[in-house]
Design an enzyme around this catalytic site. Structure first.
Site, PDB file in Angstrom:
ATOM      1  N   ASP A 132       0.924  -1.122   0.018  1.00  0.00           N
ATOM      2  CA  ASP A 132      -0.013   0.066   0.218  1.00  0.00           C
ATOM      3  C   ASP A 132       0.776   1.286   0.039  1.00  0.00           C
ATOM      4  O   ASP A 132       0.467   2.382  -0.229  1.00  0.00           O
ATOM      5  CB  ASP A 132      -0.989   0.126   1.171  1.00  0.00           C
ATOM      6  CG  ASP A 132      -0.069   0.004   2.577  1.00  0.00           C
ATOM      7  OD1 ASP A 132       0.901  -0.005   2.652  1.00  0.00           O
ATOM      8  OD2 ASP A 132      -1.046  -0.133   3.528  1.00  0.00           O
ATOM      9  N   TYR A 156      12.081   2.766  -0.920  1.00  0.00           N
ATOM     10  CA  TYR A 156      11.466   1.467  -0.802  1.00  0.00           C
ATOM     11  C   TYR A 156      10.144   1.636  -1.432  1.00  0.00           C
ATOM     12  O   TYR A 156       9.908   0.821  -2.534  1.00  0.00           O
ATOM     13  CB  TYR A 156      11.125   0.979   0.636  1.00  0.00           C
ATOM     14  CG  TYR A 156       9.960  -0.196   0.587  1.00  0.00           C
ATOM     15  CD1 TYR A 156      10.240  -1.384   0.248  1.00  0.00           C
ATOM     16  CD2 TYR A 156       8.958   0.194   1.162  1.00  0.00           C
ATOM     17  CE1 TYR A 156       9.363  -2.508  -0.074  1.00  0.00           C
ATOM     18  CE2 TYR A 156       7.971  -0.944   1.026  1.00  0.00           C
ATOM     19  CZ  TYR A 156       8.300  -2.194   0.479  1.00  0.00           C
ATOM     20  OH  TYR A 156       7.395  -3.140   0.696  1.00  0.00           O
ATOM     21  N   LYS A 195      11.529  -4.924  12.120  1.00  0.00           N
ATOM     22  CA  LYS A 195      10.175  -4.259  11.741  1.00  0.00           C
ATOM     23  C   LYS A 195       9.568  -4.096  13.134  1.00  0.00           C
ATOM     24  O   LYS A 195       9.952  -4.787  14.217  1.00  0.00           O
ATOM     25  CB  LYS A 195       9.280  -5.211  10.886  1.00  0.00           C
ATOM     26  CG  LYS A 195      10.062  -5.489   9.680  1.00  0.00           C
ATOM     27  CD  LYS A 195       9.855  -4.623   8.495  1.00  0.00           C
ATOM     28  CE  LYS A 195      10.889  -4.841   7.259  1.00  0.00           C
ATOM     29  NZ  LYS A 195      10.379  -5.988   6.543  1.00  0.00           N
TER      30      LYS A 195
HETATM   31  P1  NAD Z   1      11.233 -10.235   3.748  1.00  0.00           P
HETATM   32  O1  NAD Z   1      12.274  -9.099   3.380  1.00  0.00           O
HETATM   33  O2  NAD Z   1      10.766 -10.523   5.168  1.00  0.00           O
HETATM   34  O3  NAD Z   1      11.561 -11.370   2.759  1.00  0.00           O
HETATM   35  C1  NAD Z   1      12.108 -10.889   1.235  1.00  0.00           C
HETATM   36  C2  NAD Z   1      12.563 -12.227   0.801  1.00  0.00           C
HETATM   37  O4  NAD Z   1      13.278 -11.936  -0.624  1.00  0.00           O
HETATM   38  C3  NAD Z   1      13.848 -12.965   1.752  1.00  0.00           C
HETATM   39  O5  NAD Z   1      13.832 -14.169   1.783  1.00  0.00           O
HETATM   40  C4  NAD Z   1      15.158 -12.478   0.762  1.00  0.00           C
HETATM   41  O6  NAD Z   1      16.161 -13.552   1.132  1.00  0.00           O
HETATM   42  C5  NAD Z   1      14.497 -12.752  -0.766  1.00  0.00           C
HETATM   43  N1  NAD Z   1      15.218 -11.760  -1.480  1.00  0.00           N
HETATM   44  C6  NAD Z   1      15.808 -10.582  -1.449  1.00  0.00           C
HETATM   45  N2  NAD Z   1      16.422 -10.122  -2.332  1.00  0.00           N
HETATM   46  C7  NAD Z   1      16.454 -11.305  -3.527  1.00  0.00           C
HETATM   47  C8  NAD Z   1      17.048 -11.331  -4.780  1.00  0.00           C
HETATM   48  N3  NAD Z   1      17.649 -10.289  -5.188  1.00  0.00           N
HETATM   49  N4  NAD Z   1      16.715 -12.620  -5.085  1.00  0.00           N
HETATM   50  C9  NAD Z   1      16.129 -13.464  -4.705  1.00  0.00           C
HETATM   51  N5  NAD Z   1      15.576 -13.376  -3.366  1.00  0.00           N
HETATM   52  C10 NAD Z   1      15.667 -12.338  -2.711  1.00  0.00           C
HETATM   53  O7  NAD Z   1       9.924  -9.430   3.146  1.00  0.00           O
HETATM   54  P2  NAD Z   1       8.401  -9.644   3.402  1.00  0.00           P
HETATM   55  O8  NAD Z   1       8.075  -8.632   4.574  1.00  0.00           O
HETATM   56  O9  NAD Z   1       8.149 -10.929   3.484  1.00  0.00           O
HETATM   57  O10 NAD Z   1       7.773  -8.906   1.924  1.00  0.00           O
HETATM   58  C11 NAD Z   1       7.457  -9.960   0.877  1.00  0.00           C
HETATM   59  C12 NAD Z   1       6.769  -9.132  -0.327  1.00  0.00           C
HETATM   60  O11 NAD Z   1       5.536  -8.456   0.067  1.00  0.00           O
HETATM   61  C13 NAD Z   1       7.917  -7.704  -0.572  1.00  0.00           C
HETATM   62  O12 NAD Z   1       7.707  -8.013  -2.005  1.00  0.00           O
HETATM   63  C14 NAD Z   1       7.044  -6.622  -0.005  1.00  0.00           C
HETATM   64  O13 NAD Z   1       7.390  -5.594  -0.928  1.00  0.00           O
HETATM   65  C15 NAD Z   1       5.560  -7.014   0.129  1.00  0.00           C
HETATM   66  N6  NAD Z   1       4.728  -6.607   1.190  1.00  0.00           N
HETATM   67  C16 NAD Z   1       5.159  -6.714   2.466  1.00  0.00           C
HETATM   68  C17 NAD Z   1       4.326  -6.206   3.685  1.00  0.00           C
HETATM   69  C18 NAD Z   1       4.752  -6.399   4.990  1.00  0.00           C
HETATM   70  O14 NAD Z   1       4.164  -5.684   5.996  1.00  0.00           O
HETATM   71  N7  NAD Z   1       5.847  -7.092   5.224  1.00  0.00           N
HETATM   72  C19 NAD Z   1       3.039  -5.711   3.288  1.00  0.00           C
HETATM   73  C20 NAD Z   1       2.730  -5.372   1.774  1.00  0.00           C
HETATM   74  C21 NAD Z   1       3.660  -6.012   0.884  1.00  0.00           C
HETATM   75  O1  DAU Z   2       2.479  -0.934   4.502  1.00  0.00           O
HETATM   76  C1  DAU Z   2       3.174  -2.290   4.043  1.00  0.00           C
HETATM   77  C2  DAU Z   2       4.661  -1.822   4.368  1.00  0.00           C
HETATM   78  O2  DAU Z   2       4.620  -2.245   5.896  1.00  0.00           O
HETATM   79  C3  DAU Z   2       5.379  -2.797   3.712  1.00  0.00           C
HETATM   80  O3  DAU Z   2       5.374  -2.818   2.263  1.00  0.00           O
HETATM   81  C4  DAU Z   2       6.849  -3.102   4.129  1.00  0.00           C
HETATM   82  O4  DAU Z   2       7.685  -4.183   3.659  1.00  0.00           O
HETATM   83  C5  DAU Z   2       6.720  -3.193   5.736  1.00  0.00           C
HETATM   84  O5  DAU Z   2       8.118  -3.192   6.268  1.00  0.00           O
HETATM   85  C6  DAU Z   2       5.835  -2.101   6.259  1.00  0.00           C
HETATM   86  O6  DAU Z   2       6.558  -1.028   6.374  1.00  0.00           O
HETATM   87  P1  DAU Z   2       6.451   0.200   7.695  1.00  0.00           P
HETATM   88  O7  DAU Z   2       7.454   1.079   7.454  1.00  0.00           O
HETATM   89  O8  DAU Z   2       5.063   0.651   7.907  1.00  0.00           O
HETATM   90  O9  DAU Z   2       6.803  -0.920   8.842  1.00  0.00           O
HETATM   91  P2  DAU Z   2       7.763  -0.925   9.920  1.00  0.00           P
HETATM   92  O10 DAU Z   2       7.313  -2.043  10.873  1.00  0.00           O
HETATM   93  O11 DAU Z   2       9.280  -0.533   9.603  1.00  0.00           O
HETATM   94  O12 DAU Z   2       7.241   0.471  10.807  1.00  0.00           O
HETATM   95  C7  DAU Z   2       5.750   0.566  11.183  1.00  0.00           C
HETATM   96  C8  DAU Z   2       5.533   1.628  11.781  1.00  0.00           C
HETATM   97  O13 DAU Z   2       6.612   2.022  13.204  1.00  0.00           O
HETATM   98  C9  DAU Z   2       6.180   3.095  11.063  1.00  0.00           C
HETATM   99  O14 DAU Z   2       5.356   4.141  11.333  1.00  0.00           O
HETATM  100  C10 DAU Z   2       7.606   3.416  11.501  1.00  0.00           C
HETATM  101  C11 DAU Z   2       7.646   2.998  12.999  1.00  0.00           C
HETATM  102  N1  DAU Z   2       8.702   2.293  13.687  1.00  0.00           N
HETATM  103  C12 DAU Z   2       9.460   1.604  13.175  1.00  0.00           C
HETATM  104  C13 DAU Z   2      10.396   0.807  13.778  1.00  0.00           C
HETATM  105  C14 DAU Z   2      11.289  -0.161  13.091  1.00  0.00           C
HETATM  106  C15 DAU Z   2       9.063   2.648  15.082  1.00  0.00           C
HETATM  107  O15 DAU Z   2       8.494   3.686  15.495  1.00  0.00           O
HETATM  108  N2  DAU Z   2      10.201   2.391  15.454  1.00  0.00           N
HETATM  109  C16 DAU Z   2      10.772   1.354  14.994  1.00  0.00           C
HETATM  110  O16 DAU Z   2      11.931   0.880  15.611  1.00  0.00           O
END
Ligand code: NAD
Ligand code: DAU
Length: 353
Positions: A132, A156, A195
């Site tokens: 998002d 990002y 995170k």
């Molecule tokens: P993550 O960082 O936990 O995992 C990413 C994975 O991709 C890892 O296993 C890493 O080894 C692999 N990777 C990274 N670079 C690579 C490369 N060059 N070649 C092959 N593998 C590679 O990420 P996540 O939080 O599981 O997110 C997964 C997907 O979902 C991402 O595309 C992210 O943008 C999307 N997404 C995440 C969230 C969230 O809240 N975490 C929300 C919405 C969308």
């Molecule tokens: O919205 C989807 C996204 O959510 C994904 O696309 C990303 O991959 C995922 O990492 C996440 O991004 P955020 O930046 O929202 O997540 P994060 O957990 O890093 O941070 C959540 C909120 O908390 C954000 O407002 C920043 C704040 N934060 C984060 C960290 C790591 C803190 O206040 N302290 C911290 O130490």
């Protein structure tokens, strides 16, 4: 028998998606391609590693020869693409890693799929998993819909927005059968402790400061990772070609309210005096360009494909805390080595501000 490529399957969300497909679709052969960066961890998949319909391949999605050969060797029917650099803070310190993997890596996969499927696109599917954050930042009201104009504001989200554009361009130009989803913040088991939620759980457990950026007033819309995996299953099988579906939990929390809730849960589970963990909350320097609020309108997915989130947030947080408390070895493994160096650079300086 279908053969599916899932990229990034050793990461947080990818590991839940791989497990769901390997378990629920014994007639699919699942190939998990992952480079095993700091975020990839095969321990996340220990329970299904020996399944007969599962294969792990270590490799980098940016390697053109490697990816072309992989498509030739496996004759994939579909791709679910999750591999990415995913942490906003790391994108601020090292934007080029995000451009390389998220933009070039996605384009490389799209191109390999286009070439492999050029004689018969029918029945194939390239599913791109996005975020998002491509929609930018909301004020106090409103929601992101599939029509919200893109306005990425961090390296990002700019790299994810760019990858989304390439996916749609390959659909429009070459007729590649694609589907996309944009999801809100996930939480649950296997979440890397860079995170917010797993970092806070880890720090509370160890009586370390809980770093809250700025005033803690930023808002995120949290969804249980297993509900995201279920949505990916539904969209992969029932979504329409060329369409985008927003996924979210209608579950908005300010960071500070969320951290206070976690402190309460942890006090109870660790048998601490009520209120004691909240004493660890430490306001630190804000994230550069910190988006104020994300909130997803997922009514299209609910209306057209019948998906709804299954779990209330409080229950999900309890389950998540339980998972971290009973998987101390997992946490110890991922926080040894490079994590310590990352933590020093990212937080120790911030805490002094
Ligand atoms: P993550 O960082 O936990 O995992 C990413 C994975 O991709 C890892 O296993 C890493 O080894 C692999 N990777 C990274 N670079 C690579 C490369 N060059 N070649 C092959 N593998 C590679 O990420 P996540 O939080 O599981 O997110 C997964 C997907 O979902 C991402 O595309 C992210 O943008 C999307 N997404 C995440 C969230 C969230 O809240 N975490 C929300 C919405 C969308
Ligand atoms: O919205 C989807 C996204 O959510 C994904 O696309 C990303 O991959 C995922 O990492 C996440 O991004 P955020 O930046 O929202 O997540 P994060 O957990 O890093 O941070 C959540 C909120 O908390 C954000 O407002 C920043 C704040 N934060 C984060 C960290 C790591 C803190 O206040 N302290 C911290 O130490």
């Amino acid at each position: 028998m279908k053969t599916l490529l899932i990229t990034g399957g050793a990461g947080f969300i990818g590991s839940h998606v791989v497990r769901l497909f390997v378990t629920n679709y014994p007639d699919y052969s699942i190939v998990n391609l992952d480079a095993l960066t700091y975020a990839g961890n095969l321990e996340n998949l220990g329970d299904i590693a020996g399944a007969p319909n599962y294969t792990f391949v270590k490799g980098d999605i940016t390697d053109q020869d490697f990816v072309t050969n992989l498509f030739q060797n496996y004759n994939f029917d579909g791709v679910i693409h999750l591999a990415a650099e995913s942490h906003v803070d790391r994108s601020i310190t090292d934007p080029f890693a995000f451009i390389r993997t998220n933009v070039f890596g996605t384009a490389n996969l799209l191109n390999a799929a286009r070439l492999a499927w050029k004689d018969k696109m029918d029945g194939k599917r390239f599913y791109h998993v996005s975020t998002d954050e491509v929609y930018g930042s909301l004020g106090e009201t409103g929601f992101f819909t599939e029509e919200t104009p893109y306005d990425p504001r961090s390296p990002y989200s700019a790299s994810k927005a760019s990858s989304d554009h390439f996916v749609r361009a390959y659909h429009h130009t070459y007729g590649l059968p694609v589907v996309l989803s944009n999801c809100s913040n996930n939480y649950g088991a296997n979440h890397f402790p860079e995170k917010l939620i797993p970092l806070a759980i880890h720090n509370i457990k160890n009586n370390k400061p809980i770093p809250v950026y700025g005033k803690g007033e930023n808002v995120r819309d949290w969804l249980w990772v297993n509900d995201h995996a279920r949505a990916i299953d539904v969209i992969f099988h029932m979504g329409l070609n060329g369409e985008t579906y927003n996924i979210g939990g209608h579950n908005e929390w300010t960071n500070i309210a969320l951290i206070k809730k976690l402190c309460e849960i942890m006090d109870r589970k660790l048998g601490r005096e009520p209120g004691s963990s909240a004493g660890l909350i430490t306001y630190v320097k804000d994230r550069a360009g910190h988006d104020l609020r994300y909130a997803i309108d997922s009514s299209k997915l609910q209306r057209e494909l019948g998906w709804v989130p299954s779990l209330q947030f409080e229950e999900g947080l309890e389950k998540t805390v339980d998972w971290y408390l009973s998987n101390q070895q997992w946490l110890d493994n991922v926080t040894s080595g490079n994590y310590q160096e990352y933590y020093q650079k990212q937080y120790v300086q911030r805490e002094k501000n």
